[in-house]
Design an enzyme around this catalytic site. Sequence first.
Site, PDB file in Angstrom:
ATOM      1  N   TYR A   1      33.089   7.188  -6.474  1.00 30.84           N
ATOM      2  CA  TYR A   1      33.716   7.859  -7.614  1.00 30.84           C
ATOM      3  C   TYR A   1      32.520   6.967  -8.587  1.00 30.84           C
ATOM      4  CZ  TYR A   1      36.251   3.806  -9.713  1.00 30.84           C
ATOM      5  OH  TYR A   1      36.695   2.587 -10.160  1.00 30.84           O
ATOM      6  N   CYS A   2      32.246   7.831  -9.318  1.00 29.19           N
ATOM      7  CA  CYS A   2      31.544   7.223 -10.569  1.00 29.19           C
ATOM      8  C   CYS A   2      31.342   8.237 -12.227  1.00 29.19           C
ATOM      9  CB  CYS A   2      30.121   7.604  -9.928  1.00 29.19           C
ATOM     10  SG  CYS A   2      29.776   8.942  -9.656  1.00 29.19           S
ATOM     11  N   THR A   3      30.946   7.727 -12.879  1.00 27.67           N
ATOM     12  CA  THR A   3      31.169   8.251 -14.268  1.00 27.67           C
ATOM     13  C   THR A   3      30.833   9.532 -14.403  1.00 27.67           C
ATOM     14  OG1 THR A   3      29.752   6.763 -15.302  1.00 27.67           O
ATOM     15  CG2 THR A   3      30.621   8.598 -16.436  1.00 27.67           C
TER      16      THR A   3
ATOM     17  N   GLY B   1      29.650  11.745 -10.928  1.00 30.97           N
ATOM     18  CA  GLY B   1      29.714  12.486 -10.257  1.00 30.97           C
ATOM     19  C   GLY B   1      28.447  12.453  -9.086  1.00 30.97           C
TER      20      GLY B   1
ATOM     21  N   ILE C   1      34.693  10.681 -12.982  1.00 28.04           N
ATOM     22  CA  ILE C   1      35.222  10.225 -13.919  1.00 28.04           C
ATOM     23  C   ILE C   1      35.794  11.517 -15.224  1.00 28.04           C
ATOM     24  CG2 ILE C   1      36.754   8.641 -15.693  1.00 28.04           C
ATOM     25  CD1 ILE C   1      35.217   6.500 -14.115  1.00 28.04           C
TER      26      ILE C   1
END
Length: 343
Positions: free
Chosen positions: A198-200, A202, A227
Amino acid sequence: MQLYNKLSAKERAALIDEAGKDRITISFYQYHKIENPQLFRDKLFIEWNTLDVLGRTYVSYEGINAQISVPAENFLALKEQLDAISFLEGIRLNVAVEQDNKSFLKLKVKVRNKIVADGLNDDTFDVTDKGIHLNASEFNKMLDDPNTVCVDMRNHYESEIGHFKGAVTPDVDTFRESLDIIEEDLKEHKEDKNLLMYCTGGIRCEKASAYYKHKGFKNVFQLEGGIIEYTRQVKADGIENKFIGKNFVFDHRRAEKISDDVIANCHQCGKACDTHTNCANEACHLLFIQCDECAETMENTCSTECQETIHLPYEVQKEMRKGKHASNKIFKKGRSEVLKYKK
């Protein structure tokens, strides 16, 4: 024809106050081969400028990465503009969890070699052969699977203030660094473990998932929309929130509160705190975590030396800044030795 921003941040802030209109902060990305990034960039600037769009957008031969804000009354018009572009038609727009009319104060649309600085030679693998996208509910289910390794693909200063429960949070300064570290740590589990990323928003996971599949990982998954979209789905659908703390964002807000947990500490006194700031000394501009008490005592600076500097005559400070325009490459984000309680 205006193709570049002509107003300062201060002037833009005044205009936003004068307009008195609510703005919506959104982000989106799309990997797509763009034949003429400069022409596409100019088209976007002209169209967005008429809608009073502000923010930071990167365009390259591989696609687009945008973090912008738009007056709420122009949101549908913006969506219509995007839908008129074939590869952006129906694009998912990640709406910020917390809104701030001054999240962005300028419109910047820049042509870059890549929409995310990843240091990869994309010619060696298929960037479109990406991992499986999961919604919030599916992500939670896989997160609970003991056969899953969940990895935060962001940098240390992002995960320090917030991350998913049980996630691996590499202590890295760049996205590129984390790719090799994760591959090495999981080299014995390329076939028997679920690699969940996951990241901020995508965009980093999109490239990372293709990279890891190229490297032989068989079960690669990513949180769709990152997220930001996860939080929206959690609130909209009553799903259990497994993210603790704040989500770091790259605008004037610096972070969005996802849960009430404060998992970081002030880098100067050690008190529980998760508020990032930039050192008030423009020759330093170090990004670090500072509580309200230290901010008052240190006058928003990271060290005694910087505090003394901000009281010097402007011309003296200007002279001292020469050669330090890339301070984050020198000090790193939150890495300075003057910070006693840094991670």
